[in-house]
Design an enzyme around this catalytic site. Sequence first.
Site, PDB file in Angstrom:
ATOM      1  N   LYS A 169     -13.512  -7.164  -4.325  1.00  0.00           N
ATOM      2  CA  LYS A 169     -14.666  -7.958  -3.897  1.00  0.00           C
ATOM      3  C   LYS A 169     -15.587  -8.298  -5.064  1.00  0.00           C
ATOM      4  O   LYS A 169     -16.227  -9.349  -5.072  1.00  0.00           O
ATOM      5  CB  LYS A 169     -15.436  -7.203  -2.811  1.00  0.00           C
ATOM      6  N   SER A 184      -0.213  -9.229   4.836  1.00  0.00           N
ATOM      7  CA  SER A 184       0.683  -8.889   5.946  1.00  0.00           C
ATOM      8  C   SER A 184       0.669  -9.922   7.062  1.00  0.00           C
ATOM      9  O   SER A 184      -0.075 -10.892   7.059  1.00  0.00           O
ATOM     10  CB  SER A 184       0.300  -7.524   6.501  1.00  0.00           C
ATOM     11  N   GLU A 187      -9.579  -2.918   1.066  1.00  0.00           N
ATOM     12  CA  GLU A 187      -8.747  -3.842   1.826  1.00  0.00           C
ATOM     13  C   GLU A 187      -8.337  -3.160   3.125  1.00  0.00           C
ATOM     14  O   GLU A 187      -8.457  -1.950   3.273  1.00  0.00           O
ATOM     15  CB  GLU A 187      -7.497  -4.210   1.018  1.00  0.00           C
ATOM     16  N   GLY A 188      -7.845  -3.979   4.061  1.00  0.00           N
ATOM     17  CA  GLY A 188      -7.236  -3.414   5.256  1.00  0.00           C
ATOM     18  C   GLY A 188      -8.067  -3.493   6.510  1.00  0.00           C
ATOM     19  O   GLY A 188      -7.617  -3.106   7.581  1.00  0.00           O
ATOM     20  N   ASN A 219      -6.688 -11.946  -0.681  1.00  0.00           N
ATOM     21  CA  ASN A 219      -5.863 -10.733  -0.665  1.00  0.00           C
ATOM     22  C   ASN A 219      -4.746 -10.878  -1.689  1.00  0.00           C
ATOM     23  O   ASN A 219      -3.946 -11.817  -1.599  1.00  0.00           O
ATOM     24  CB  ASN A 219      -5.257 -10.531   0.723  1.00  0.00           C
ATOM     25  N   ARG A 246      -2.856 -14.030   0.074  1.00  0.00           N
ATOM     26  CA  ARG A 246      -3.327 -14.668   1.306  1.00  0.00           C
ATOM     27  C   ARG A 246      -4.822 -14.904   1.174  1.00  0.00           C
ATOM     28  O   ARG A 246      -5.591 -13.942   1.033  1.00  0.00           O
ATOM     29  CB  ARG A 246      -3.022 -13.829   2.540  1.00  0.00           C
ATOM     30  N   GLU A 296     -12.113 -13.899   1.850  1.00  0.00           N
ATOM     31  CA  GLU A 296     -11.609 -13.047   0.778  1.00  0.00           C
ATOM     32  C   GLU A 296     -10.250 -13.552   0.336  1.00  0.00           C
ATOM     33  O   GLU A 296      -9.587 -14.329   1.043  1.00  0.00           O
ATOM     34  CB  GLU A 296     -11.498 -11.588   1.230  1.00  0.00           C
ATOM     35  N   LYS A 330     -20.064  -5.522   1.771  1.00  0.00           N
ATOM     36  CA  LYS A 330     -18.632  -5.297   1.591  1.00  0.00           C
ATOM     37  C   LYS A 330     -18.364  -4.315   0.453  1.00  0.00           C
ATOM     38  O   LYS A 330     -18.832  -4.517  -0.669  1.00  0.00           O
ATOM     39  CB  LYS A 330     -17.922  -6.615   1.272  1.00  0.00           C
ATOM     40  N   ARG A 376      -5.707 -15.341  12.936  1.00  0.00           N
ATOM     41  CA  ARG A 376      -6.072 -14.125  13.673  1.00  0.00           C
ATOM     42  C   ARG A 376      -7.359 -14.403  14.429  1.00  0.00           C
ATOM     43  O   ARG A 376      -8.309 -14.977  13.886  1.00  0.00           O
ATOM     44  CB  ARG A 376      -6.255 -12.952  12.715  1.00  0.00           C
TER      45      ARG A 376
END
Length: 486
Positions: A318, A158, A380-381, A153, A133, A151, A376, A462
């Site tokens: 990253k 998800s 992740e998350g 992923n 993603r 970024e 950064k 989002r």
Amino acid sequence: MSCAGDDDGKNLQSNRRLDNSDLEELVSTAISYLAVHGSVMNETKEADSKMVHSPFALFPSVVPKDCFKQAYKLATLFNLVAFRISNSPDYLLKHLEPLTGIDDFSGRLVQLYKETVQKGEGNRQRCQFGILRSDYFIDVLQGKSVLKQIELNTIASSFAALGQRVAEWHQVSHSMFPQTSAGELAPIENIENFVRAMKEAHQVYNVPESRILFVVQPNERNKYDQEIIRWELWKQFGIKSLRRTLRQVDEQADRSSLPGKLVLQCSNEKIPISVVYFRAGYSPDDYPSEREWNARRIIEWSDSIKCPSLGLHLVGMKKIQQVLSESGQLEQFLQDRPEEAALVRSCFAEQYSLDLPVQHIAIQLAESNPTDYVLKPQREGGGNNLYGNRMLQFIRRASKEELSGYVLMKLLRPREYPNYLVQKGKAFFGNCISELGIFGAFLCCGNEEKWILNEPIGHLLRTKWTQQEDGGVAAGNAFLDSPLLV
């Protein structure tokens, strides 16, 4: 490369305030729709947690159509770049091995990867299978909308399923309150495309009675996003699947079949695993003991098709994103596609290395303009980035070695739009910004790039309050949304 202007979007979203009775009815209807169609989460990570509706935007949010199309076009290119880097162990280790003495978790992943490469265990990887993603803000520069990547992923991408359910709700609300969402709603088939990609990988493995393994976190809050995909696999293709934590994989793995085959002993049944789909394994919290690390090694050294392999997982770090932004780095992996390399590069945000020889440059930028940058880590998350004063405080107390495990990125400034955001049954109105994610899937076998699949498979929007720094729905900072194309 700029996208079309979105000034019309201001008018489309300006007429959104509802009186209390209309708002109450619409929120109640939305929650009912989402509950019936499975857009739910566990409230906490406790074993007895109650089920609640997923956090969502009441109305879809404006996205310039040209930016949306450009993001979809980029998906196959990022798939290609990620695949090629994942098959370049010398490149990965050159840039990531320095992390082993700085960041314990990232270093452990890199060491396992190095061990895998040195032992030749990665040769059992029949195919590289990725569900990625790529996340973007639509930055506003001199009045123009410009697509900029936040970024990429490469593991546990998800909210494809719950995001689709919210998008479907917006199609319903569009017909109920057309004056609040005039414009074009993007069609969405995330779920169907996800399971089709998984079916392709399962068929390539071609072992009777094998199943797809979902590697998950204990007491996963976002369980139902995964379960929708699991049941759709069975409904559409008759493919069975399992949910297991890393610890359970270590406990249930049939040692007699290792390291070649991953077979789980479940009661009196031995179940071969065709595809391992990671929805865990990206956070230090996922490895509380050596048993979890052992499970990751067992999986990586088996011939099951991993989504992702450890090499592909590391591509999402990253540091790799920052290195690719340097002149000539991306182009190494798209030498046969110079025009497309330019398109990919056009979406890169400004990023700066904190490697020791050049660290002073990034520190000077951060200290002189702290509101213009974000620091950064290799995580992740959501919920891990540092902004403003917190960033400055960390820079001033951290050692040079510790800082070298981070990258500095210039903050992006997407346009704000008003919306209602709904959480725990309550709707609040205010200005918001949105982050567009495009899912891409690829399946490529052998060393000669025998592509079975390489395509965009869906999208996710989002939205969060303008003043909110970090995003992440699971982290509690963002709301599921869908694009209103203008």
